[in-house]
Design an enzyme around this catalytic site. Structure first.
Site, PDB file in Angstrom:
ATOM      1  N   TRP A 125      33.261 -36.215  27.451  1.00  0.00           N
ATOM      2  CA  TRP A 125      33.749 -35.055  28.219  1.00  0.00           C
ATOM      3  C   TRP A 125      34.201 -35.460  29.608  1.00  0.00           C
ATOM      4  O   TRP A 125      35.247 -35.005  30.089  1.00  0.00           O
ATOM      5  CB  TRP A 125      32.706 -33.941  28.252  1.00  0.00           C
ATOM      6  N   ASP A 178      30.702 -30.358  35.462  1.00  0.00           N
ATOM      7  CA  ASP A 178      30.929 -29.699  34.173  1.00  0.00           C
ATOM      8  C   ASP A 178      29.564 -29.516  33.520  1.00  0.00           C
ATOM      9  O   ASP A 178      29.005 -30.444  32.944  1.00  0.00           O
ATOM     10  CB  ASP A 178      31.838 -30.566  33.297  1.00  0.00           C
ATOM     11  N   LYS A 181      27.941 -22.817  24.548  1.00  0.00           N
ATOM     12  CA  LYS A 181      26.775 -23.673  24.347  1.00  0.00           C
ATOM     13  C   LYS A 181      25.503 -22.906  24.706  1.00  0.00           C
ATOM     14  O   LYS A 181      24.667 -22.667  23.867  1.00  0.00           O
ATOM     15  CB  LYS A 181      26.869 -24.956  25.186  1.00  0.00           C
TER      16      LYS A 181
HETATM   17  C1  PLP Z   1      32.024 -28.195  24.826  1.00  0.00           C
HETATM   18  C2  PLP Z   1      32.268 -28.893  26.109  1.00  0.00           C
HETATM   19  C3  PLP Z   1      33.523 -28.874  26.747  1.00  0.00           C
HETATM   20  C4  PLP Z   1      34.725 -28.208  26.126  1.00  0.00           C
HETATM   21  O1  PLP Z   1      34.563 -26.844  26.078  1.00  0.00           O
HETATM   22  P1  PLP Z   1      35.750 -25.902  25.561  1.00  0.00           P
HETATM   23  O2  PLP Z   1      35.218 -24.558  25.914  1.00  0.00           O
HETATM   24  O3  PLP Z   1      35.891 -26.142  24.105  1.00  0.00           O
HETATM   25  O4  PLP Z   1      36.975 -26.252  26.309  1.00  0.00           O
HETATM   26  C5  PLP Z   1      33.667 -29.516  27.939  1.00  0.00           C
HETATM   27  N1  PLP Z   1      32.635 -30.159  28.508  1.00  0.00           N
HETATM   28  C6  PLP Z   1      31.412 -30.204  27.940  1.00  0.00           C
HETATM   29  C7  PLP Z   1      30.314 -30.924  28.622  1.00  0.00           C
HETATM   30  C8  PLP Z   1      31.198 -29.568  26.724  1.00  0.00           C
HETATM   31  O5  PLP Z   1      29.977 -29.611  26.155  1.00  0.00           O
END
Ligand code: PLP
Length: 359
Positions: free
Chosen positions: A102, A171, A195
């Site tokens: 990521w 993030d 999540k």
């Molecule tokens: C799932 C995830 C993303 C991507 O999320 P989307 O909503 O599908 O764009 C980005 N960073 C992390 C750490 C993630 O777990």
């Protein structure tokens, strides 16, 4: 009705109490004689939903009025572009720490908008550890420092908050709300909802107000944090159902004792699963112990020829969505807030039993 033990990495398990409540009030919500899906986002009852969700999140995470909370569409990936557009200063580099897939995606996106200084990367050891702080090449003029505290795919967690002199941007998609956080250490954090917050299609951005107003003139309106804030997250039609459900999740977390209480349970869940993995060479997890994720636990079988049998028999025991990410193979169990401890107990029991039968 049968509800399985759901270890999906995302969209992930949601609290059953929240789903039931949404079900109960689906047809006639807030006494308006229609569902929350069918009312104007400008209506009083819906504006109250957004206010309530925001207030609940502020209480949960102790977020002061120095920070704006934005409800945005497009997931976390869209923020990979929005962050540099909103925060990078003309002529200054961006610092990015790369600890997994990521943060690497965020890096590729950051590079579209300016020069990026890779502070450090652990790619050479397959992202199984966080690069030692002593080896980080920080740039004191950077517009900001970006990292991913919990790498959802690799199961790698940065167990400390980086101490840097520039705004810290994180993030937090797969770790937000898993434990208390001192938001005052951050310039901005963002998290895709699917999540640990609610339905897919919503992303939450928490940004220090003094950082609003830096957006480049070319920033599309839909990616502009300041504009989003000025419009109370309703520059256009927001993902209204997702915000409503997120609000219910926040209130559920408050009713469970808030984030300190969640942390206790989350640590216990992760400890049980790692102990089961570590007790024999039948299972293994490659991540350095001090950097193991509380939320996403990848593991492999010493004999990968048994993988499909493992997954098949797990499903038969209602232990679902354990297949590892398509890029890594093996298994992964995600242990977000809505995954009950009894589900982890059931998984550990199954793993010990499977090991007995096939080792
Ligand atoms: C799932 C995830 C993303 C991507 O999320 P989307 O909503 O599908 O764009 C980005 N960073 C992390 C750490 C993630 O777990």
């Amino acid at each position: 009705m049968r509800r399985v033990h759901n270890f999906c990495a995302g969209p992930a398990a949601l609290p059953e109490a929240v789903l039931k409540r949404a079900q109960e009030e689906m047809l006639d919500w807030a006494d308006v004689g229609a569902s929350v899906l069918e009312v104007s986002h400008r209506s009083k009852p819906f504006i109250a939903v957004v206010d309530r969700a925001e207030r609940s999140l502020r209480r949960l995470m102790s977020i002061s009025s120095d920070y704006a909370i934005l409800f945005i569409q497009g997931g976390a990936s869209m923020q990979f572009s929005a962050v540099p557009l909103n925060l990078s200063l003309q002529g200054e580099a961006i610092d990015q720490l790369v600890t997994g897939q990521w943060s690497k995606k965020a890096l590729h996106e950051g590079r579209r908008f300016g020069s990026v200084n890779v502070v450090a990367t652990s790619e050479e050891n397959n992202f199984t550890s966080v690069p030692p702080v002593g080896a980080w090449q920080l740039n004191s003029n950077a517009s900001y420092f970006h990292y991913c505290p919990n790498e959802t795919i690799g199961g790698l967690e940065c167990s400390f908050v980086p101490q840097v002199d520039v705004p810290l941007v994180a993030d937090m998609s797969s770790t937000i709300l898993s434990r208390p956080l001192d938001i005052s250490q951050f310039g901005a954090v963002y998290a895709g909802a699917q999540k640990n917050i609610g339905p897919a299609g919503l992303c939450i951005v928490i940004v220090r107000r003094d950082l609003l107003g830096r957006a480049r003139p070319c920033t599309p309106a839909m990616l502009n944090w300041q504009l989003t804030d000025e419009h109370g997250s309703m520059y256009n039609t927001p993902p209204s159902f997702a915000i409503y459900l997120a609000g219910l999740v926040f209130e559920w977390l408050e009713s469970r004792g808030g984030l300190s209480a969640m942390e206790v349970v989350n640590r216990r869940k992760a400890a049980k699963l790692y102990a089961t993995i570590d007790q024999s060479p039948f299972y293994f997890n490659q991540v350095e112990c001090s950097s193991r994720s509380l939320m996403n636990v990848p593991f492999s079988l010493a004999d990968s020829g048994l993988d499909s049998l493992f997954l098949e028999q797990a499903e038969e025991n209602h232990l679902c969505n354990l297949r590892g990410h398509r890029s890594t193979g093996g298994m992964r169990a995600s242990l977000y807030n809505a995954v009950e401890e009894r589900s982890v107990d059931a998984l550990c029991d199954f793993m010990r039993d499977f090991e007995k039968r096939y080792s």
